[in-house]
Enzyme design. Sequence first.
Site, PDB file in Angstrom:
ATOM      1  N   ARG A  21       0.825  -1.209   0.000  1.00 30.81           N
ATOM      2  CA  ARG A  21       0.000   0.000   0.000  1.00 30.81           C
ATOM      3  C   ARG A  21       0.865   1.267   0.000  1.00 30.81           C
ATOM      4  NH1 ARG A  21      -5.101  -1.108   4.130  1.00 30.81           N
ATOM      5  NH2 ARG A  21      -6.022  -2.800   2.925  1.00 30.81           N
ATOM      6  N   GLU A  33      -2.148  -7.893  -5.522  1.00 33.11           N
ATOM      7  CA  GLU A  33      -3.563  -8.267  -5.618  1.00 33.11           C
ATOM      8  C   GLU A  33      -3.717  -9.691  -6.138  1.00 33.11           C
ATOM      9  OE1 GLU A  33      -6.154  -6.864  -4.442  1.00 33.11           O
ATOM     10  OE2 GLU A  33      -5.138  -5.056  -3.784  1.00 33.11           O
ATOM     11  N   THR A  39      -5.585 -16.197  -0.732  1.00 32.47           N
ATOM     12  CA  THR A  39      -4.385 -16.469   0.069  1.00 32.47           C
ATOM     13  C   THR A  39      -4.451 -15.629   1.339  1.00 32.47           C
ATOM     14  OG1 THR A  39      -3.148 -16.705  -1.985  1.00 32.47           O
ATOM     15  CG2 THR A  39      -1.844 -16.450   0.003  1.00 32.47           C
ATOM     16  N   TYR A  78      -3.308 -22.299  -7.502  1.00 28.80           N
ATOM     17  CA  TYR A  78      -3.945 -21.501  -8.568  1.00 28.80           C
ATOM     18  C   TYR A  78      -2.884 -20.989  -9.544  1.00 28.80           C
ATOM     19  CZ  TYR A  78      -7.519 -21.573  -4.976  1.00 28.80           C
ATOM     20  OH  TYR A  78      -8.405 -21.975  -4.025  1.00 28.80           O
ATOM     21  N   TYR A 116     -12.391  -7.346 -10.526  1.00 25.99           N
ATOM     22  CA  TYR A 116     -11.835  -6.962  -9.219  1.00 25.99           C
ATOM     23  C   TYR A 116     -10.431  -6.362  -9.384  1.00 25.99           C
ATOM     24  CZ  TYR A 116      -9.386  -7.114  -4.865  1.00 25.99           C
ATOM     25  OH  TYR A 116      -8.621  -6.739  -3.799  1.00 25.99           O
ATOM     26  N   ASP A 134     -14.508  -6.772  -2.959  1.00 21.76           N
ATOM     27  CA  ASP A 134     -14.019  -8.116  -2.645  1.00 21.76           C
ATOM     28  C   ASP A 134     -15.037  -8.785  -1.721  1.00 21.76           C
ATOM     29  OD1 ASP A 134     -13.595  -7.091  -0.126  1.00 21.76           O
ATOM     30  OD2 ASP A 134     -11.439  -7.459  -0.086  1.00 21.76           O
ATOM     31  N   CYS A 188     -16.320  -5.761  10.527  1.00 23.93           N
ATOM     32  CA  CYS A 188     -17.568  -6.413  10.099  1.00 23.93           C
ATOM     33  C   CYS A 188     -17.237  -7.849   9.663  1.00 23.93           C
ATOM     34  CB  CYS A 188     -18.202  -5.623   8.957  1.00 23.93           C
ATOM     35  SG  CYS A 188     -19.906  -6.089   8.658  1.00 23.93           S
TER      36      CYS A 188
END
Length: 339
Positions: A21, A33, A39, A78, A116, A134, A188
């Site tokens: 970031r 990303e 992951t 993946y 995304y 997401d 949340c």
Amino acid sequence: MQIGKLVTDWYAAHGRHMPWREGQDPYRIWVSEVIMQQTRIEQGEGYFYRFVDRFPDLASLAAAEQDEVLKYWEGLGYYSRARNLHAAARQLVETHGGQFPSHHEALLTLKGVGPYTARAIASFAFGQQVGVLDGNVLRVMSRLLNDFSPVNRPQTRRKFQHLIDGWVAGQDSRSFNYGMMDIGATICTPTQPGCLICPLEAVCQGRKAGSVQLLPQKDQKLKRKVRYFNFYLILNEKGEVAIRQRPTDGFWGGLWEIPNEETKRKAWEKKESEGGGRFLFELKHVFTHFDMMINTFMLSAGAAPAFEEVQFISTDKIAIFAFSKAVLNIFENAWQNMD
Ligand code: SF4
């Protein structure tokens, strides 16, 4: 007060600090990303550092061989993500002069980049005012809006996308989207939302209606498919093991493996194999779309059926090749069995 302002104010005081970031380099944001999809952050962080250390920019990634890129992805799963990352790096170098487009719709033309990731790069690197949805953000929104539409339906995502694009308007896009993701990840949460410390409590419809624990709703998933395989650990008289490379399409594309074949459930359950050999152990490997049940057999090269394009390598060379986690588990278990 507006949702957008509540979120950006909260992010300024409480946002999580993560290495990717810092700065707005689209390449690092893109890599982070892609690595972080499916992951855990703690696991992904180490992969991220190793990856950008070896491939610090688009040019170095585009110039690398696919085998080496897969090696840096080994164990993460993946693998199509790694192949697509590599292909998109080449695409950017060859057709975009080594530069990322800054708009999410142009980013969507890159191999492996879906809605995304395109929106994440557009927002985090270029400040485009688009919302990033997401799984955490979908949960926050369904509670915030007291919306019982199943969040795994495309029409729900479209509705939420339209709403969140409105909330981000006029805000700092990075702070808003990172803030929404952080509220979802840290406050949340799925089972114990911390409504009392949530910056959105005053405007939360789910909280008002007492339905927080019922949200989000999801359509039931179809029963998972199970496929059965026999894997053969074939050793020659020098103790070398047979390996081969998978074709680039399909699961584990481009990775190395030991010879194997798909079989019927009944034969698999009886631990019978057409290739023969001594049964060692069974393993389960979970893919997104199916579970792979693996029986492992050991046999000597002379007694083994002929498998195409196999080469023998000494066991100390295993680390040079990129294998799936399942095959690495087979090696580990087999060597333990032999001790
Ligand atoms: S008030 Fe509670 S349910 Fe509503 S967004 Fe915040 S944590 Fe989630």
